[in-house]
Design an enzyme around this catalytic site. Structure first.
Site, PDB file in Angstrom:
ATOM      1  N   CYS A  77     -25.898  47.438-103.081  1.00  0.00           N
ATOM      2  CA  CYS A  77     -26.607  46.916-101.902  1.00  0.00           C
ATOM      3  C   CYS A  77     -25.922  47.410-100.630  1.00  0.00           C
ATOM      4  O   CYS A  77     -26.590  47.809 -99.669  1.00  0.00           O
ATOM      5  CB  CYS A  77     -26.618  45.385-101.899  1.00  0.00           C
ATOM      6  SG  CYS A  77     -27.476  44.631-103.293  1.00  0.00           S
TER       7      CYS A  77
ATOM      8  N   CYS B 240     -22.676  42.683-103.817  1.00  0.00           N
ATOM      9  CA  CYS B 240     -23.365  43.771-104.534  1.00  0.00           C
ATOM     10  C   CYS B 240     -22.979  45.125-103.938  1.00  0.00           C
ATOM     11  O   CYS B 240     -23.385  45.455-102.822  1.00  0.00           O
ATOM     12  CB  CYS B 240     -24.870  43.534-104.459  1.00  0.00           C
ATOM     13  SG  CYS B 240     -25.888  44.909-105.022  1.00  0.00           S
TER      14      CYS B 240
END
Length: 106
Positions: free
Chosen positions: A34, A31
């Site tokens: 993230c 991600c």
């Protein structure tokens, strides 16, 4: 204080039974957003160490708790107080916004 890694097995002790609020960042290695907020959360963890514990849970390695909570998109940050989820924030944001949000919810 660095962020704390939390697992399905440690979630109850580390988050639900904590004597201070815990912000759990649900994330995954693949991600991009993230990874973008990771350094900011590390800094915020140091700055607010006396008020909140910031924990990270990899949803690829730990599937039970994210499933129980209903994590569908990441990054998802959920603030727990007294064993209950009281606030959540979806998506990446600049450090200043993340810190302001956390402080407003404490």
């Amino acid at each position: 204080m660095p962020t704390k890694a939390v697992t399905d097995a440690s979630f109850a002790d580390d988050v639900l039974n904590s004597d201070k609020p815990v912000l759990v960042d649900f994330w995954a290695d693949w991600c991009g957003p993230c990874k973008m907020i990771g350094p900011a959360l590390e800094e915020i963890s140091d700055e607010l160490a006396d008020r909140v514990t910031i924990a990270k849970m990899d949803i690829m390695e730990n599937t039970n708790i994210p499933g129980q909570i209903g994590v569908q998109s990441i990054p998802l940050m959920v603030l727990f107080k007294d064993g209950k989820a009281v606030a959540q924030k979806l998506g990446a944001a600049p450090k200043s916004q993340l810190k302001s949000w956390i402080e407003s919810e404490l």
